[in-house]
Design a protein around this motif. Structure first.
Motif, PDB file in Angstrom:
ATOM      1  N   PHE A   1       5.389   6.016   7.656  1.00  0.00           N
ATOM      2  CA  PHE A   1       4.792   5.015   8.529  1.00  0.00           C
ATOM      3  C   PHE A   1       4.763   3.633   7.873  1.00  0.00           C
ATOM      4  CE2 PHE A   1       2.681   9.085   9.682  1.00  0.00           C
ATOM      5  CZ  PHE A   1       3.191   9.199  10.966  1.00  0.00           C
ATOM      6  N   ARG A   2       4.633   2.611   8.712  1.00  0.00           N
ATOM      7  CA  ARG A   2       4.563   1.240   8.191  1.00  0.00           C
ATOM      8  C   ARG A   2       3.329   1.049   7.317  1.00  0.00           C
ATOM      9  NH1 ARG A   2       4.604  -3.265  12.653  1.00  0.00           N
ATOM     10  NH2 ARG A   2       2.904  -1.923  13.381  1.00  0.00           N
ATOM     11  N   VAL A   3       3.494   0.237   6.279  1.00  0.00           N
ATOM     12  CA  VAL A   3       2.377  -0.152   5.420  1.00  0.00           C
ATOM     13  C   VAL A   3       2.341  -1.669   5.324  1.00  0.00           C
ATOM     14  CG1 VAL A   3       2.281   1.979   4.071  1.00  0.00           C
ATOM     15  CG2 VAL A   3       3.838   0.142   3.363  1.00  0.00           C
ATOM     16  N   PRO A   4       1.167  -2.267   5.106  1.00  0.00           N
ATOM     17  CA  PRO A   4       1.103  -3.723   4.966  1.00  0.00           C
ATOM     18  C   PRO A   4       1.850  -4.167   3.706  1.00  0.00           C
ATOM     19  CG  PRO A   4      -1.086  -2.728   5.207  1.00  0.00           C
ATOM     20  CD  PRO A   4      -0.136  -1.620   4.930  1.00  0.00           C
ATOM     21  N   THR A   5       2.531  -5.283   3.779  1.00  0.00           N
ATOM     22  CA  THR A   5       3.209  -5.845   2.610  1.00  0.00           C
ATOM     23  C   THR A   5       3.187  -7.368   2.709  1.00  0.00           C
ATOM     24  OG1 THR A   5       4.645  -3.908   2.430  1.00  0.00           O
ATOM     25  CG2 THR A   5       5.310  -5.874   1.234  1.00  0.00           C
ATOM     26  N   LEU A   6       2.750  -8.003   1.635  1.00  0.00           N
ATOM     27  CA  LEU A   6       2.641  -9.457   1.543  1.00  0.00           C
ATOM     28  C   LEU A   6       3.518  -9.955   0.400  1.00  0.00           C
ATOM     29  CD1 LEU A   6      -1.254  -9.597   1.778  1.00  0.00           C
ATOM     30  CD2 LEU A   6       0.336 -10.144   3.635  1.00  0.00           C
ATOM     31  N   VAL A   7       4.169 -11.088   0.601  1.00  0.00           N
ATOM     32  CA  VAL A   7       4.996 -11.708  -0.440  1.00  0.00           C
ATOM     33  C   VAL A   7       4.431 -13.100  -0.713  1.00  0.00           C
ATOM     34  CG1 VAL A   7       7.307 -12.421  -1.133  1.00  0.00           C
ATOM     35  CG2 VAL A   7       7.012 -10.426   0.358  1.00  0.00           C
ATOM     36  N   ILE A   8       4.015 -13.326  -1.959  1.00  0.00           N
ATOM     37  CA  ILE A   8       3.344 -14.559  -2.347  1.00  0.00           C
ATOM     38  C   ILE A   8       4.141 -15.213  -3.460  1.00  0.00           C
ATOM     39  CG2 ILE A   8       1.210 -15.552  -3.261  1.00  0.00           C
ATOM     40  CD1 ILE A   8      -0.222 -13.031  -2.214  1.00  0.00           C
ATOM     41  N   SER A   9       4.541 -16.472  -3.258  1.00  0.00           N
ATOM     42  CA  SER A   9       5.357 -17.171  -4.250  1.00  0.00           C
ATOM     43  C   SER A   9       5.467 -18.632  -3.833  1.00  0.00           C
ATOM     44  CB  SER A   9       6.758 -16.547  -4.319  1.00  0.00           C
ATOM     45  OG  SER A   9       7.623 -17.303  -5.144  1.00  0.00           O
ATOM     46  N   PRO A  10       5.680 -19.538  -4.788  1.00  0.00           N
ATOM     47  CA  PRO A  10       5.972 -20.917  -4.368  1.00  0.00           C
ATOM     48  C   PRO A  10       7.275 -21.008  -3.584  1.00  0.00           C
ATOM     49  CG  PRO A  10       6.323 -20.636  -6.730  1.00  0.00           C
ATOM     50  CD  PRO A  10       5.645 -19.402  -6.251  1.00  0.00           C
TER      51      PRO A  10
ATOM     52  N   TRP B   1       0.864  -1.186   0.000  1.00  0.00           N
ATOM     53  CA  TRP B   1       0.000   0.000   0.000  1.00  0.00           C
ATOM     54  C   TRP B   1       0.899   1.234   0.000  1.00  0.00           C
ATOM     55  CZ3 TRP B   1      -1.301  -4.719   1.373  1.00  0.00           C
ATOM     56  CH2 TRP B   1      -2.601  -5.168   1.119  1.00  0.00           C
ATOM     57  N   ASP B   2       0.521   2.260  -0.752  1.00  0.00           N
ATOM     58  CA  ASP B   2       1.463   3.338  -1.052  1.00  0.00           C
ATOM     59  C   ASP B   2       1.735   4.282   0.105  1.00  0.00           C
ATOM     60  OD1 ASP B   2      -0.953   4.737  -1.007  1.00  0.00           O
ATOM     61  OD2 ASP B   2      -0.471   5.926  -2.791  1.00  0.00           O
ATOM     62  N   ASP B   3       0.840   4.401   1.065  1.00  0.00           N
ATOM     63  CA  ASP B   3       1.094   5.215   2.246  1.00  0.00           C
ATOM     64  C   ASP B   3       0.118   4.818   3.340  1.00  0.00           C
ATOM     65  OD1 ASP B   3      -1.320   7.054   2.276  1.00  0.00           O
ATOM     66  OD2 ASP B   3      -0.479   7.683   0.353  1.00  0.00           O
ATOM     67  N   TYR B   4       0.269   5.430   4.494  1.00  0.00           N
ATOM     68  CA  TYR B   4      -0.500   5.009   5.666  1.00  0.00           C
ATOM     69  C   TYR B   4      -1.939   5.513   5.646  1.00  0.00           C
ATOM     70  CZ  TYR B   4      -0.370   9.610   8.018  1.00  0.00           C
ATOM     71  OH  TYR B   4      -0.548  10.923   8.375  1.00  0.00           O
ATOM     72  N   GLY B   5      -2.264   6.465   4.776  1.00  0.00           N
ATOM     73  CA  GLY B   5      -3.629   6.920   4.608  1.00  0.00           C
ATOM     74  C   GLY B   5      -4.205   7.712   5.766  1.00  0.00           C
ATOM     75  N   GLY B   6      -3.377   8.107   6.738  1.00  0.00           N
ATOM     76  CA  GLY B   6      -3.882   8.823   7.906  1.00  0.00           C
ATOM     77  C   GLY B   6      -4.303   7.905   9.034  1.00  0.00           C
ATOM     78  N   PHE B   7      -4.032   6.601   8.910  1.00  0.00           N
ATOM     79  CA  PHE B   7      -4.449   5.642   9.926  1.00  0.00           C
ATOM     80  C   PHE B   7      -3.322   5.371  10.921  1.00  0.00           C
ATOM     81  CE2 PHE B   7      -7.225   4.473   6.286  1.00  0.00           C
ATOM     82  CZ  PHE B   7      -8.440   4.779   6.888  1.00  0.00           C
ATOM     83  N   TYR B   8      -3.706   5.145  12.135  1.00  0.00           N
ATOM     84  CA  TYR B   8      -2.765   4.942  13.242  1.00  0.00           C
ATOM     85  C   TYR B   8      -1.858   3.754  13.006  1.00  0.00           C
ATOM     86  CZ  TYR B   8      -1.158   3.635  17.945  1.00  0.00           C
ATOM     87  OH  TYR B   8      -0.397   3.284  19.034  1.00  0.00           O
ATOM     88  N   ASP B   9      -0.571   3.941  13.329  1.00  0.00           N
ATOM     89  CA  ASP B   9       0.389   2.846  13.447  1.00  0.00           C
ATOM     90  C   ASP B   9       1.285   3.179  14.623  1.00  0.00           C
ATOM     91  OD1 ASP B   9       1.417   0.336  11.838  1.00  0.00           O
ATOM     92  OD2 ASP B   9       3.198   1.409  12.565  1.00  0.00           O
ATOM     93  N   HIS B  10       1.603   2.171  15.426  1.00  0.00           N
ATOM     94  CA  HIS B  10       2.269   2.460  16.693  1.00  0.00           C
ATOM     95  C   HIS B  10       3.789   2.476  16.592  1.00  0.00           C
ATOM     96  CE1 HIS B  10       2.886  -1.927  16.853  1.00  0.00           C
ATOM     97  NE2 HIS B  10       3.792  -1.685  17.791  1.00  0.00           N
ATOM     98  N   VAL B  11       4.375   2.048  15.470  1.00  0.00           N
ATOM     99  CA  VAL B  11       5.832   1.946  15.354  1.00  0.00           C
ATOM    100  C   VAL B  11       6.397   3.241  14.782  1.00  0.00           C
ATOM    101  CG1 VAL B  11       7.750   0.746  14.257  1.00  0.00           C
ATOM    102  CG2 VAL B  11       5.769  -0.552  15.088  1.00  0.00           C
ATOM    103  N   ALA B  12       7.312   3.857  15.503  1.00  0.00           N
ATOM    104  CA  ALA B  12       7.953   5.076  15.022  1.00  0.00           C
ATOM    105  C   ALA B  12       8.893   4.734  13.871  1.00  0.00           C
ATOM    106  CB  ALA B  12       8.733   5.745  16.148  1.00  0.00           C
ATOM    107  N   PRO B  13       8.705   5.343  12.705  1.00  0.00           N
ATOM    108  CA  PRO B  13       9.562   5.010  11.561  1.00  0.00           C
ATOM    109  C   PRO B  13      10.972   5.535  11.754  1.00  0.00           C
ATOM    110  CG  PRO B  13       8.070   6.805  11.004  1.00  0.00           C
ATOM    111  CD  PRO B  13       7.660   6.321  12.353  1.00  0.00           C
TER     112      PRO B  13
END
Length: 622
Positions: free
Chosen positions: A459-468, A437-449
């Motif tokens: 700020f942290r954004v969700p990231t998933l890695v999918i592969s065999p 996701w390109d940015d935090y969108g104004g939503f709370y995240d507790h980890v100081a970057p």
């Protein structure tokens, strides 16, 4: 070789017949064969063959089992907003009490103190629209190309129209706590797919951050919705991907601010230097220290005219290296710039418009390229107005971007369609999909970057890695940011860092961020596919989906392993090529080489026979 030259230059009479051009025939034939071998063999590994749907798409072969890397970029959600309650991650269980509506009071008390209307993270309503104030898009708009003239808000505009926090606006549980004298609100669930009134401009983000205290979100956003989160009831497929493949819980956006500068980092690893600002874009406080920090004050598409970004992109580097790439974009005219589609703004593409024509496509081509065997080595997928064929009726007129007020479940269905298409194609065995996701969108995240320079990290954004080849059910704590995408591709194809090609302050040079290599185990038995229905409408009780079949090895055409030492990110397992995508051209190449060599040996044997003493004696006796 010296023996062959002697053979080819012999001119003893009586041992050969003379060609009508004056060339001795055996030497002529053998010379032709030798030239064929010397010319054809070096080019065979780089040749592109297409037969029965199989193809090699890159002239610069990948150095790992990953022959294809896909980056799917969605919009505007923080890590805690999507995965704060996911098991095993650095999530909301580790968050201190936060946040107060009075920043000064919160600063006195510290992150853990109690203040007026202290609001903890709570489960958001997945069906409730979120209207963003002071965002790159007007309230109620969730696609960059859906704006009427004059509809785009200046990213530095005042948020005075955003609603103030009022006790009557708070959920009943919190109102009861306030009436009982308890100003500390405990986490509580709401139930909907979309939320409202969040801002994520450079200014608001720094208020939220509050010099690392991470307690300014209520003040910066002027709404309790910043503290809302979703879970498996709302976005089950994302949670399934995290459970079965890899989730990164230490992945930061590159800049503490909105979409446009972060998309520049996604494409190029940096946000400047800006050397020219067209007159219509002057003002607006969107450039600082020659770096882009906010979205420019665009009022209509003509305002982009004259903006030229002079530094290099990963796409340009791939073109130079002859590595095939495609930028899939959901807009009707994907070669026009907007705050998400940044490639047309770069000087290289403005000077080489054929590169945009060749490599930038509407997302509708994504599945057809997979089916036709024409899928590139590297792909980006940027959201737009395009929707998949099975898009739920509940999502009619809802953008796929997940940019509020767009529903998160609808965007997840769109992403699931893309993932399913890859999993059901010939490319699955050699592909890695990275969803972010390109940015935090104004939503709370507790980890100081961590702050690596004046612009970020964000700020942290969700990231998933999918592969065999992704580790199974793995939480990756390695520090990443958007330049990690660049490092991943550069390390996989042996390309130099963009920072070495002249980009100033390019983040791909940072030794503190990984190249996502830790998400993979190339020695494992490949993981199977996880096909999900792409028509979910939430919320629904979450039941985790798991693999239903046992993973089986993928046949490998070449079994020679080595290692690639990345100067920035440690060791990555390496294999030259694997899977069905190579075996047909490999066989064709072996056959061609064999025919050429056998022909040359036969001519050489004929030459020796003609030149032998026995042959001379037979001729003299006749």
């Amino acid at each position: 070789m010296s023996h062959l030259l002697k053979v080819l230059t012999r001119q003893k009479s009586g041992r050969t017949r003379t060609h009508r051009f004056g060339v001795k025939i055996p030497g002529f034939r053998f010379g032709v064969a030798l030239v064929m071998v010397l010319v054809l063999v070096p080019f065979l590994p780089a040749a592109t063959f297409t037969f029965s749907g199989f193809s090699i798409n890159s002239l610069n072969p990948s150095t790992t089992k990953l022959q294809h890397i896909i980056f799917i970029v969605q919009e505007n959600h923080s890590f805690d907003n999507y995965f704060g309650t996911f098991p095993g991650v650095n999530g909301l269980d580790n968050a201190p009490p936060c946040c107060s509506s009075d920043l000064a009071f919160a600063s006195v008390l510290g992150r853990g103190g109690n203040g007026p209307f202290m609001i903890h993270p709570f489960h958001e309503d997945v069906t409730k629209p979120i209207m963003i104030w002071g965002d790159e898009l007007p309230p109620g708009v969730s696609d960059a190309d859906q704006m009427a003239n004059g509809g785009l808000l200046n990213s530095t505009a005042s948020n005075s129209t955003a609603p103030d926090i009022d006790a009557d606006d708070l959920p009943p549980q919190m109102q009861a706590q306030i009436l009982s004298g308890d100003s500390m609100a405990l986490p509580f669930p709401i139930s909907a797919e979309t939320i409202s009134d969040v801002n994520h401009s450079w200014q608001a983000a720094h208020t939220d951050w509050n010099n690392g205290a991470m307690n300014g979100f209520i003040v910066g956003e002027k709404t309790k919705d910043t503290m809302g989160y979703f879970d498996g009831d709302d976005i089950p497929y994302y949670w399934d991907y995290a459970s079965n493949y890899v989730i990164d819980d230490n992945f930061f956006s590159s800049l503490m601010g909105p979409s446009f500068p972060n998309h520049l980092y996604i494409a190029s690893g940096t946000n400047g230097p800006v050397t020219n600002i067209p007159s219509q874009l002057k003002g607006g406080n969107w450039v600082m220290n020659r770096g882009i920090i906010n979205n420019p004050p665009i009022r209509n598409s003509a305002d982009w005219t004259g903006l030229t970004l002079t530094w290099a992109t990963l796409a340009q580097e791939l073109s130079d290296a002859k590595v095939r790439w495609t930028w899939y974009d959901g807009e009707a005219n994907p070669t026009k710039p907007n705050i998400w589609d940044v490639l047309p703004l770069f000087e290289y593409f403005q000077n080489n418009p054929n590169q945009l024509t060749e490599h930038v496509k509407n997302t509708g081509s994504f599945a057809s390229d997979l089916h036709s065997g024409q899928f590139p080595a590297v792909a980006w997928v940027i959201p737009g107005v395009w929707t998949p064929p099975n898009y739920p009726s509940a999502c009619d007129e809802v953008a796929v971007s997940e940019h509020p007020p767009a529903r998160s479940d609808c965007g997840m269905d769109y992403v699931t369609y893309l993932v399913n298409a890859v999993m059901q194609s010939q490319y699955w065995s050699s592909t890695a999909i990275v969803i972010t996701w390109d940015d935090y969108g104004g939503f709370y995240d507790h980890v100081a970057p961590p702050q690596v320079d004046v612009f970020g990290e964000g700020f942290r954004v969700p990231t998933l890695v999918i592969s065999p080849w992704a580790k199974h059910g793995y939480v990756d704590h390695t520090q990443y940011e958007f330049a990690s995408f660049l490092k991943m591709v550069e390390d996989n194809w042996g390309l130099p860092r963009l920072s070495s090609l002249g980009n100033v302050n390019d983040r791909d040079a940072l030794k503190s961020i990984g190249d996502i290599a830790n998400a993979f185990d190339f020695s494992q038995t490949p993981l199977p596919t996880l096909i999900e229905p792409d028509n979910f409408v939430g919320p629904q009780p979450y039941a985790q989906a798991e693999f239903t079949t046992t993973a089986t090895p993928t046949p490998s055409s070449v079994a020679a392993f080595s290692t690639l030492i990345s100067p920035y990110a440690g060791t990555t397992d390496v294999i030259q090529v694997s899977g069905a995508s190579l075996w047909i051209p490999l066989i064709v190449g072996i056959v061609v080489i064999g025919v050429v060599l056998l022909g040359g040996l036969w001519l050489f044997r004929e030459h020796n026979a003609r030149c032998s003493p026995n042959n001379k004696n037979r001729k003299e006796s006749t």
